[in-house]
Design a protein around this motif. Structure first.
Motif, PDB file in Angstrom:
ATOM      1  N   ILE A 145       2.279   1.542  -3.518  1.00  0.00           N
ATOM      2  CA  ILE A 145       1.417   2.235  -4.428  1.00  0.00           C
ATOM      3  C   ILE A 145       0.998   3.701  -4.234  1.00  0.00           C
ATOM      4  CG2 ILE A 145      -1.062   1.698  -4.956  1.00  0.00           C
ATOM      5  CD1 ILE A 145       0.510  -0.304  -6.492  1.00  0.00           C
ATOM      6  N   GLU A 146       1.008   4.112  -2.981  1.00  0.00           N
ATOM      7  CA  GLU A 146       0.778   5.385  -2.882  1.00  0.00           C
ATOM      8  C   GLU A 146       1.825   6.274  -3.366  1.00  0.00           C
ATOM      9  OE1 GLU A 146      -1.136   7.553   0.949  1.00  0.00           O
ATOM     10  OE2 GLU A 146       0.807   7.044   1.408  1.00  0.00           O
ATOM     11  N   ARG A 166       1.872   6.081  -7.288  1.00  0.00           N
ATOM     12  CA  ARG A 166       0.744   7.216  -7.777  1.00  0.00           C
ATOM     13  C   ARG A 166       1.182   8.683  -7.654  1.00  0.00           C
ATOM     14  NH1 ARG A 166      -2.279   3.735 -10.847  1.00  0.00           N
ATOM     15  NH2 ARG A 166      -3.629   2.396  -9.354  1.00  0.00           N
ATOM     16  N   ASP A 191      -4.992   0.205   8.629  1.00  0.00           N
ATOM     17  CA  ASP A 191      -4.094   0.251   7.573  1.00  0.00           C
ATOM     18  C   ASP A 191      -4.790  -0.427   6.149  1.00  0.00           C
ATOM     19  OD1 ASP A 191      -1.945   1.229   8.806  1.00  0.00           O
ATOM     20  OD2 ASP A 191      -1.465  -0.912   9.252  1.00  0.00           O
ATOM     21  N   PRO A 213      -7.520   0.582   4.165  1.00  0.00           N
ATOM     22  CA  PRO A 213      -7.751   1.747   2.960  1.00  0.00           C
ATOM     23  C   PRO A 213      -6.596   1.769   2.345  1.00  0.00           C
ATOM     24  CG  PRO A 213      -9.146   2.468   4.790  1.00  0.00           C
ATOM     25  CD  PRO A 213      -8.059   1.347   5.500  1.00  0.00           C
ATOM     26  N   LEU A 214      -5.298   1.904   2.736  1.00  0.00           N
ATOM     27  CA  LEU A 214      -4.077   2.076   2.170  1.00  0.00           C
ATOM     28  C   LEU A 214      -3.841   0.815   1.279  1.00  0.00           C
ATOM     29  CD1 LEU A 214      -1.767   3.982   1.661  1.00  0.00           C
ATOM     30  CD2 LEU A 214      -0.614   2.838   3.509  1.00  0.00           C
ATOM     31  N   GLY A 236     -11.094  -5.050   1.198  1.00  0.00           N
ATOM     32  CA  GLY A 236     -10.841  -4.169   2.530  1.00  0.00           C
ATOM     33  C   GLY A 236     -11.115  -5.074   3.721  1.00  0.00           C
ATOM     34  N   GLN A 278      -5.869   0.317  -2.090  1.00  0.00           N
ATOM     35  CA  GLN A 278      -6.047   1.129  -3.234  1.00  0.00           C
ATOM     36  C   GLN A 278      -6.119   0.587  -4.461  1.00  0.00           C
ATOM     37  OE1 GLN A 278      -2.689   4.308  -2.513  1.00  0.00           O
ATOM     38  NE2 GLN A 278      -2.237   2.555  -1.458  1.00  0.00           N
ATOM     39  N   LYS A 279      -7.015   1.119  -5.357  1.00  0.00           N
ATOM     40  CA  LYS A 279      -7.378   0.808  -6.522  1.00  0.00           C
ATOM     41  C   LYS A 279      -5.944   0.246  -7.480  1.00  0.00           C
ATOM     42  CE  LYS A 279      -9.776   1.889 -10.713  1.00  0.00           C
ATOM     43  NZ  LYS A 279      -8.739   1.483 -12.059  1.00  0.00           N
ATOM     44  N   GLY A 333       0.767  -1.214   0.133  1.00  0.00           N
ATOM     45  CA  GLY A 333      -0.125  -0.050  -0.065  1.00  0.00           C
ATOM     46  C   GLY A 333       1.085   1.091   0.148  1.00  0.00           C
TER      47      GLY A 333
END
Length: 438
Positions: free
Chosen positions: A205-206, A209, A277, A279-280, A256, A283-284, A202
């Motif tokens: 990915i953040e 992006r 954690d 939601p992180l 999730g 992620q899509k 996660g």
């Protein structure tokens, strides 16, 4: 007969896959020690005390190896970056390491090969392992730093980016079963690793992006869990193993949450506030990689601690690893993912292959049959509506097979580890014929 390229959808990607520690040679190019170097140096962990110090010497022979990918008719090459090569202490940049991946990606472009990058394929820097490795939440953020440095250097030339390869192996196989580095057998360590490896995904990915990187995914491995009988206790044993191996990662990323059957054993040992954690972690994504090799049969083991299961030998023909050859499992996972999790998301078979007791001059008909069966399973999944975009054979080369050392051979190309001579096997030639565009 391996199904021909023309029998797949237009634009379907065919590739071969490798991993950094298994082929590059960790003693070259200023790489620092990883926890695989120290695991291999501990007596009893790896057959013949083999390590990845030299491996296939891909660090120096990468051009020859890319020529083999191209000559086989593959469209793409799936490779990984070594964290220990890029950051020998897990933090500090080694310019020589980044230069190597620069050359490698440019070499793919020069041959018309599409680079499919995996950031992490198991070689955690030993300096971070000293601080707890994947038991330590801070490792997730250091992985984010590593991700940024790699992508700033080669992200402009890669086709796709996968964050992690096979988190089940990173966490469960390595921290609960103890079969891979760091070789722990501890449920608390396993629970933390099971969560933190997804958190690292996660975080990456953040960061990706934020850098504007496209085509992001993760590579999960799946193992078909069959019950030993139709008794309720054996059905439950298979369901528990399915929850640990398969559902834990897919459900966290796409729904999730973690499966209740796995939380029964792991929840008491997860880090505090782990729910925050999710939601992180969820992620899509732009695509999902599917690694599939085999099935295992599970029975109840009521006199043991959770998960209170045991494996039962199966009746099907087996590979050199002792894994049953079960192509139906690949079709099953692809259709199950489409139905329950991914719902139209592009999928790639990022690893599928078999080990055999190969020599350079023997027929390779068993592997040819294996490939044909799994190609057919992929086609069946496509016919059922799965958005499958490509198939990568594991592996291009015979290589360092982790705790099995150099004994098990998965390659399309035979490697003589004394001379480093590469010899394409009959299966390489069969795939070359199947992938021919004319």
């Amino acid at each position: 007969m391996i199904p021909h390229r023309a029998s797949f959808p237009e634009g379907f990607v065919f590739g071969a896959a490798t991993a950094a520690y298994q082929i590059e040679g960790s003693s070259f190019g200023g790489a620092g020690p990883s926890h695989w170097d120290t695991f291999a140096a501990t007596p009893g962990n790896v057959k013949h005390a083999d390590s990845g110090a030299i491996a296939c010497d891909h660090y120096h022979r990468w051009a020859e190896d890319l020529d083999l990918v191209k000559a086989a008719g593959f469209d793409a090459y799936r490779f990984s970056t070594s964290w220990s090569r890029v950051m020998p202490d897990g933090v500090t940049i080694n310019p020589e390491g980044l230069d190597f991946y620069d050359r490698l990606v440019d070499g793919m472009a020069a041959r018309g090969l599409r680079p499919f990058l995996t950031l992490y394929h198991w070689d955690l820097p030993a300096a971070l392992s000293d601080k707890g490795g994947w038991r330590n939440r801070e490792t997730c953020h250091r992985f984010g730093d590593f991700t940024e440095e790699v992508i700033r250097r080669i992200g402009d030339r890669v086709e796709t980016v996968a964050t992690i390869n096979e988190p089940w192996c990173v966490a469960w196989l390595s921290h609960f079963l103890g079969a891979h580095a760091p070789g722990l057998r501890d449920i608390r360590a396993a629970a933390r690793a099971m969560h933190h490896i997804l958190l690292a995904h996660g975080v990456a990915i953040e960061r990706l992006r934020a850098l504007g990187q496209k085509n992001l995914g993760i590579v999960l491995n799946f193992d078909h869990a069959s019950p030993a009988s139709d008794r309720a206790e054996d059905l439950r044993a298979a369901a528990v193993q399915d929850a640990i191996f398969n559902r834990w990662f897919a459900q966290a990323i796409f729904q999730g949450s973690y499966p209740d059957l796995a939380l029964e054993g792991l929840a008491p040992h997860l880090p505090p506030r782990w729910q925050s954690d999710l939601p992180l972690i969820g992620q899509k994504l732009d695509w999902l990689g599917v690694n599939y090799y085999t099935r295992h049969i599970h029975a109840a083991a009521p006199d043991t601690a959770w998960p209170a299961t045991r494996e039962v030998p199966g009746p099907l023909p087996k590979t050199q690893m002792g894994w049953e050859i079960y192509p139906e499992g690949l079709q099953g996972f692809l259709t199950r993912l489409e139905r329950d999790y991914t719902k139209g998301l592009p999928l790639y078979v990022t690893e599928n292959g078999m080990a055999n007791d190969d020599h350079a001059d023997i027929p390779d008909t068993v592997r040819e049959s294996f490939i044909a069966g799994h190609f057919q399973a992929a086609q069946n999944a496509i016919a059922a509506g799965v958005n499958l975009r490509g198939f990568f054979y594991w592996s291009l080369l015979d290589n360092y097979e982790w705790a099995e050392g150099y004994e098990k051979r998965f390659g399309l190309v035979h490697v003589d580890y004394n001379t480093q001579v590469r010899t394409p096997k009959a299966s390489w030639h069969a795939l070359q014929r199947a992938l021919a565009r004319n």
